[in-house]
Design a protein around this motif. Structure first.
Motif, short mmCIF file in Angstrom:
data_model
loop_
_atom_site.label_atom_id
_atom_site.label_comp_id
_atom_site.label_asym_id
_atom_site.label_seq_id
_atom_site.Cartn_x
_atom_site.Cartn_y
_atom_site.Cartn_z
N LYS A 222 0.93 -1.09 0.06
CA LYS A 222 0.15 -0.01 0.04
C LYS A 222 0.98 1.23 -0.06
N ARG A 226 1.04 4.21 -3.15
CA ARG A 226 1.03 5.80 -2.82
C ARG A 226 2.26 6.21 -3.44
N CYS A 296 -1.50 -3.81 -4.54
CA CYS A 296 -0.99 -2.71 -5.00
C CYS A 296 -1.74 -1.88 -6.13
N GLN A 298 -4.93 -2.19 -6.93
CA GLN A 298 -6.21 -1.72 -6.49
C GLN A 298 -5.89 -0.31 -5.80
N THR A 299 -4.68 -0.46 -4.92
CA THR A 299 -4.62 0.89 -3.94
C THR A 299 -4.22 2.00 -4.84
N GLU A 303 -6.41 5.19 -4.61
CA GLU A 303 -5.60 6.60 -4.30
C GLU A 303 -5.75 7.63 -5.11
#
Length: 315
Positions: A222, A226, A296, A298-299, A303
């Protein structure tokens, strides 16, 4: 040619000791252009005994710098600015190198400098992953050790002035991932080429996979997601989208490979445990990567939907 080996470290004292011992044993005899070297260790606010141990140990080539915990990008920048050498070598504090490591980088750089008539290159050594703490250099090279990354700071050497010209690392990459590849994009724009240096071998140690590592690995993915968005917003190109997997193709790919999320850390736990018990922790980790990649990607998409797009800021 004076080398400055820059090593950021955070709470890795046991393997750092092996890393520094290997660097102290360097043999430069096959590279007459390599005069000497220093090792600049930047402690990134460790809470273990790293600082005390290094202050008390006898490492003739080591200089210790300290900073509050700010991430690898900040630590590497600090090391480069304090370096005395004309060539910077980046490695991580869990890399154990062979005796001819620096000599191989020196020969690779010199050959390219003479051939091209400039210093617009960096050498990229080999990295072999291992979980063998007592004898890491006995690990054979595996297909999973091969990398197509450009300027991954686990094992590279580059002219210091060229590095300063590029602007160093962007300290907005304060969490896990991408700060080195983002700098690589800027180096690429300057016309800097990658020179393979297979004799500059480093053995990257990591503990054998165990199920208790799963929550940390998920948090790490995650964070990587970002930081991937920071990377893309600085370099909004298709190339970078492919590198960070910020495409609908990758989203669909990991949905298919995990059967829409049915294969996840919880459902695969019994199989992962069996593989670990049978001495196949590497297989278990590779299987878990199906889920980690889905997390990863999906995040990244989540975001991107929730974060307003901001204008790029200076590094």
């Amino acid at each position: 040619m004076l080398f400055s080996v820059v090593i950021p470290t955070y709470n890795r004292l046991p393997i750092l000791r092996q890393c520094l011992a290997a660097l102290e044993a360097q043999d430069l005899s096959t590279a007459p252009e390599a005069e000497d070297y220093e090792v600049v260790v930047v402690d990134d606010g460790s809470t273990d005994e790293t600082v005390t141990a290094l202050q008390q140990a006898a490492y003739p080539h080591v200089r210790l710098l300290q900073q509050d915990h700010g991430g690898a990008a900040m630590a590497r920048n600090r090391g480069v600015k304090a370096a005395r050498g004309s060539v910077i070598v980046f490695i991580d504090s869990d890399l154990i190198v062979v005796k001819g490591f620096l000599a191989a980088h020196a020969c690779g750089l010199q050959r390219h400098w003479r051939h091209r008539g400039n210093h617009l290159c960096f050498t990229y050594g080999a990295v072999i992953n291992t979980s063998n703490f007592t004898q890491p250099t006995t690990e054979p090279c595996k297909i999973t050790d091969l990398s197509r990354a450009y300027f991954a700071t686990g094992n590279v050497a580059i002219d210091r002035h060229l590095l300063l010209r590029s602007g160093l690392f962007d300290t907005r990459f304060y969490q896990y991932g991408w700060e080195d590849l983002e700098l690589g994009e800027r180096l690429r724009q300057l016309g800097v080429v990658l020179v393979r240096c297979p004799d500059a071998v480093g053995y990257h140690w990591h503990p054998p996979f165990q199920l208790r590592q799963v929550p940390r690995l998920i948090r790490q993915e995650k964070e990587r997601a970002r930081m991937a968005l920071v990377f893309y917003r600085k370099h909004p190109t298709l190339r970078v989208r492919m590198i960070i997997q910020f495409t609908w193709f990758h989203l669909l790919l990991w949905e298919l490979l995990t059967l829409g999320g049915l294969l996840n850390a919880r459902t695969m736990a019994p199989l992962l445990a069996v593989l670990v018990r049978r001495g196949r922790p590497g297989w278990a980790l590779e299987l878990l990567r199906l889920h980690l990649n889905r997390v990863c990607v999906q995040t990244i998409f989540a975001e991107a939907r929730h974060q307003p797009r901001q204008a790029p800021q200076p590094s």
